[in-house]
Design a protein around this motif. Structure first.
Motif, PDB file in Angstrom:
ATOM      1  N   LEU A 119       2.543   2.382   2.508  1.00  0.00           N
ATOM      2  CA  LEU A 119       2.605   3.027   3.827  1.00  0.00           C
ATOM      3  C   LEU A 119       3.938   2.738   4.511  1.00  0.00           C
ATOM      4  O   LEU A 119       4.391   3.498   5.364  1.00  0.00           O
ATOM      5  CB  LEU A 119       1.448   2.583   4.720  1.00  0.00           C
TER       6      LEU A 119
ATOM      7  N   MET B  85       6.712   7.457   2.438  1.00  0.00           N
ATOM      8  CA  MET B  85       6.342   8.836   2.142  1.00  0.00           C
ATOM      9  C   MET B  85       4.826   8.963   1.942  1.00  0.00           C
ATOM     10  O   MET B  85       4.229   9.974   2.243  1.00  0.00           O
ATOM     11  CB  MET B  85       7.082   9.225   0.865  1.00  0.00           C
ATOM     12  N   ARG B  86       4.211   7.895   1.411  1.00  0.00           N
ATOM     13  CA  ARG B  86       2.767   7.918   1.169  1.00  0.00           C
ATOM     14  C   ARG B  86       1.982   8.039   2.477  1.00  0.00           C
ATOM     15  O   ARG B  86       0.962   8.713   2.534  1.00  0.00           O
ATOM     16  CB  ARG B  86       2.375   6.627   0.434  1.00  0.00           C
ATOM     17  N   LEU B  87       2.476   7.384   3.533  1.00  0.00           N
ATOM     18  CA  LEU B  87       1.799   7.492   4.830  1.00  0.00           C
ATOM     19  C   LEU B  87       1.906   8.921   5.348  1.00  0.00           C
ATOM     20  O   LEU B  87       0.925   9.501   5.829  1.00  0.00           O
ATOM     21  CB  LEU B  87       2.414   6.511   5.848  1.00  0.00           C
ATOM     22  N   TRP B  88       3.110   9.489   5.231  1.00  0.00           N
ATOM     23  CA  TRP B  88       3.291  10.893   5.657  1.00  0.00           C
ATOM     24  C   TRP B  88       2.339  11.801   4.891  1.00  0.00           C
ATOM     25  O   TRP B  88       1.689  12.664   5.464  1.00  0.00           O
ATOM     26  CB  TRP B  88       4.749  11.320   5.428  1.00  0.00           C
ATOM     27  N   GLU B  89       2.254  11.576   3.580  1.00  0.00           N
ATOM     28  CA  GLU B  89       1.403  12.422   2.733  1.00  0.00           C
ATOM     29  C   GLU B  89      -0.069  12.321   3.144  1.00  0.00           C
ATOM     30  O   GLU B  89      -0.746  13.332   3.324  1.00  0.00           O
ATOM     31  CB  GLU B  89       1.585  11.993   1.270  1.00  0.00           C
ATOM     32  N   LEU B  90      -0.550  11.081   3.317  1.00  0.00           N
ATOM     33  CA  LEU B  90      -1.960  10.887   3.676  1.00  0.00           C
ATOM     34  C   LEU B  90      -2.256  11.454   5.063  1.00  0.00           C
ATOM     35  O   LEU B  90      -3.321  12.012   5.301  1.00  0.00           O
ATOM     36  CB  LEU B  90      -2.323   9.392   3.640  1.00  0.00           C
ATOM     37  N   ALA B  91      -1.298  11.298   5.978  1.00  0.00           N
ATOM     38  CA  ALA B  91      -1.518  11.768   7.349  1.00  0.00           C
ATOM     39  C   ALA B  91      -1.435  13.280   7.446  1.00  0.00           C
ATOM     40  O   ALA B  91      -2.005  13.876   8.353  1.00  0.00           O
ATOM     41  CB  ALA B  91      -0.487  11.129   8.278  1.00  0.00           C
ATOM     42  N   THR B  92      -0.718  13.887   6.516  1.00  0.00           N
ATOM     43  CA  THR B  92      -0.437  15.320   6.628  1.00  0.00           C
ATOM     44  C   THR B  92      -1.388  16.190   5.832  1.00  0.00           C
ATOM     45  O   THR B  92      -1.835  17.226   6.303  1.00  0.00           O
ATOM     46  CB  THR B  92       1.013  15.602   6.151  1.00  0.00           C
ATOM     47  N   ARG B  93      -1.726  15.760   4.606  1.00  0.00           N
ATOM     48  CA  ARG B  93      -2.318  16.721   3.675  1.00  0.00           C
ATOM     49  C   ARG B  93      -3.654  17.284   4.127  1.00  0.00           C
ATOM     50  O   ARG B  93      -3.997  18.406   3.781  1.00  0.00           O
ATOM     51  CB  ARG B  93      -2.442  16.101   2.272  1.00  0.00           C
ATOM     52  N   SER B  94      -4.407  16.539   4.914  1.00  0.00           N
ATOM     53  CA  SER B  94      -5.695  17.081   5.365  1.00  0.00           C
ATOM     54  C   SER B  94      -5.739  17.209   6.886  1.00  0.00           C
ATOM     55  O   SER B  94      -6.806  17.278   7.472  1.00  0.00           O
ATOM     56  CB  SER B  94      -6.828  16.175   4.879  1.00  0.00           C
TER      57      SER B  94
ATOM     58  N   ALA C 297       0.818  -1.213   0.000  1.00  0.00           N
ATOM     59  CA  ALA C 297       0.000   0.000   0.000  1.00  0.00           C
ATOM     60  C   ALA C 297       0.855   1.268   0.000  1.00  0.00           C
ATOM     61  O   ALA C 297       0.328   2.366  -0.098  1.00  0.00           O
ATOM     62  CB  ALA C 297      -0.925   0.001   1.222  1.00  0.00           C
TER      63      ALA C 297
ATOM     64  N   LEU D 287      -1.304  20.184  10.148  1.00  0.00           N
ATOM     65  CA  LEU D 287      -0.800  21.031   9.064  1.00  0.00           C
ATOM     66  C   LEU D 287      -1.460  22.399   9.091  1.00  0.00           C
ATOM     67  O   LEU D 287      -0.789  23.422   8.941  1.00  0.00           O
ATOM     68  CB  LEU D 287      -1.050  20.344   7.709  1.00  0.00           C
TER      69      LEU D 287
END
Lengths: 250, 250
Positions: free
Chosen positions: B56, B69-78, B54, B82
Motif C-alpha cells: 500500500l 500503486m496497489r493502494l490506488w488499484e484497490l481503491a479504484t477498481r471497484s 502489503a 470510477l
C-alpha cells in the motif's frame, strides 16, 4: 498486536478485506467479506466496522458495504498513478480523437500490466481491459512493451513460464515470445494481433525515462485486421509528449 | 487490539498515516509521517513497514515512502468514483473539445466538493482544482449545484457558517448565499464569477438521479468575463448523457 513477518498483521488483514472488492463485486456484506477474505466472522465484522468509521468503506442502504470515496481520495491525490495519467491524458485524448478506438495507459505492477487509464470511443469495438484492471505481460501489447524495454531479470522470469493463453493466438512458447520481444525492441513498438481476444489487435509503444526504460505503455485496441500506420504515428507522438510532460512534473 | 469508538483503532491510525500524503507531499520518511500523524516514532515505523509489506506504500531509493500503486488499484477498481467518471468521461471530452477550457466532475463528500476528474486544455487558463482535490461547497460553482440540489439539512448547516472566502468575491453572507441557491434551483445551473479565484468563472450543472437529487456536478472554468452560452448548452447536454450512462451501469 501486529506481526508483519507472519503476513497476518492488522494491515495485511485489512488488505485482504479490500481485495475482496472487484470491478464486478462492488458491494458485499461483512459476512461475505469474511468468507472471501478467509477471516473469522467476528474479525471481519470488526475490521469492516473500523473501515466504515474511518470512511474507507461506506454502508449501503441494505447493510452491504462499498469502497468509500475517502479511500479513493487518499489513494489517488498523491499517487504516481495520478501524475502519470495527468501527464499522458492530453496526448491520449489526441490519439483517441484521431484514431477513434480504445486508447490506454498501462504500467508494470507486480509482474503484470496495470491499466491506469482508458479512453473509449462509443463506436469502438470490443475491449476487455478496465481502468485499474490487469493483464499478463506476455499476452497484451502493453505488457510486451513493458517487458521488452524493462528489466532483464523480469523477462527471464516471464519466459520461464507459465505462459497462460488468453486466446488461441496468445504466445505460449518461450522461444516465440523471446523472438517477439526482440522484434519489439527492434521496431520500438508491439503489435499483438488477437493475443487478448481474437477479434482485436493491440498496438503499444513505450513511454521511456532518460535511461531508455519503459515507465509506461501507451496503446490502442483496433479491430483485428485494421491498418496500424495512423495509430502507430499517433502513439509515437503521444509517447514523446507524455515523456516531456513527465519531465516537468518530476 | 482495536477500539473503534476511541477513534484510535489500528485502522484509524492507518488512515492518519495515509492522510499525511497530499498532492504536494508525495514522499516522506517514516519519521516525518509519525510527526505529521501525531504517532510515536516506533508506531509510525511499524505501520509504515506493514503498509510497505502489503504494497500500500512503496519505498523510494532514499528511504522515503510513497503511496503505492496497489493502494490506488484497490481503491479504484471497484469504486463509485470510477463508475461515475467512466459514465461522465465521454461527455466531458465532448464539452472540452467544444469549449476548450477546464472541464470537471465533482461529487459531494463529507460536506465538500470532491473533484473526481478534470480535463484541461493546454491553452486553458488558471484553475486551482485537482483530481482528488476538494473545495468548500459555498465557494465554487460545483459546490453550489451540489448544495442547491442536495439535502436540505446540509444547506442549513452550510448556511450556518462559517463561510470562509477563497477570494474577495466568494459569498460569505448567509443571506446572499441563500438567494444564490434559490437562483441556482431556478436556473438549473450555477455561475460563480470570481468565487474561487478572481480571474476565473465557474459554471456548473447538476447530474441528477431519478429523484432529482444531484449525484454529481459537471463544470467548466472560464476566464472571468467569458460568455457562458456555449458552455452552458454543452454542460447540459453532457449532464443528460451522463445520466443516461449512469442508468446503464447501475
Amino acid at each position: 498486536m501486529a506481526n508483519s513477518t507472519s503476513g497476518d498483521s492488522v494491515t495485511s488483514r485489512l488488505v485482504r478485506v479490500l481485495e475482496t472488492f472487484t470491478p464486478t463485486r462492488t458491494a458485499q456484506t461483512a459476512a461475505e467479506i469474511g468468507r472471501r477474505a478467509g477471516l473469522p466472522s467476528s474479525t471481519a465484522h470488526r475490521i469492516v466496522g473500523e473501515l466504515v468509521d474511518a470512511g474507507l468503506l461506506e454502508r449501503d442502504d441494505d447493510r452491504r458495504v462499498r469502497v468509500g470515496m475517502r479511500l479513493w481520495e487518499l489513494a489517488t491525490r498523491s499517487s504516481h498513478a495520478l501524475r502519470l495519467r495527468q501527464a499522458a491524458l492530453p496526448a491520449m485524448e489526441r490519439v483517441q480523437a484521431r484514431v477513434r478506438e480504445h486508447t490506454q495507459l498501462a504500467i508494470l505492477e507486480q509482474g503484470e500490466a496495470l491499466f491506469l487509464e482508458r479512453l473509449s470511443d462509443p463506436e469502438a469495438g470490443a475491449n476487455i481491459t478496465r481502468v485499474a484492471g490487469r493483464l499478463p505481460l506476455h499476452a497484451c501489447s502493453s505488457g510486451l512493451v513493458l517487458l521488452a524495454f524493462g528489466d532483464r531479470a523480469l523477462q527471464e522470469s516471464v519466459l520461464a513460464g507459465p505462459l497462460r493463453p488468453l486466446s488461441r493466438r496468445t504466445p505460449t512458447d518461450p522461444a516465440v515470445l523471446r523472438r517477439k520481444l526482440d522484434e519489439v525492441r527492434t521496431l520500438g513498438h508491439a503489435l499483438a494481433r488477437g493475443y487478448v481476444e481474437e477479434v482485436s489487435t493491440g498496438l503499444a509503444v513505450p513511454v521511456r525515462d532518460e535511461g531508455g526504460r519503459a515507465v509506461a505503455a501507451l496503446s490502442v485496441v483496433l479491430p483485428h485486421d485494421s491498418p496500424t500506420e495512423l495509430a502507430l504515428a499517433e502513439l509515437r507522438r503521444a509517447a514523446r509528449s507524455t515523456e516531456r510532460a513527465l519531465a516537468h512534473v518530476r
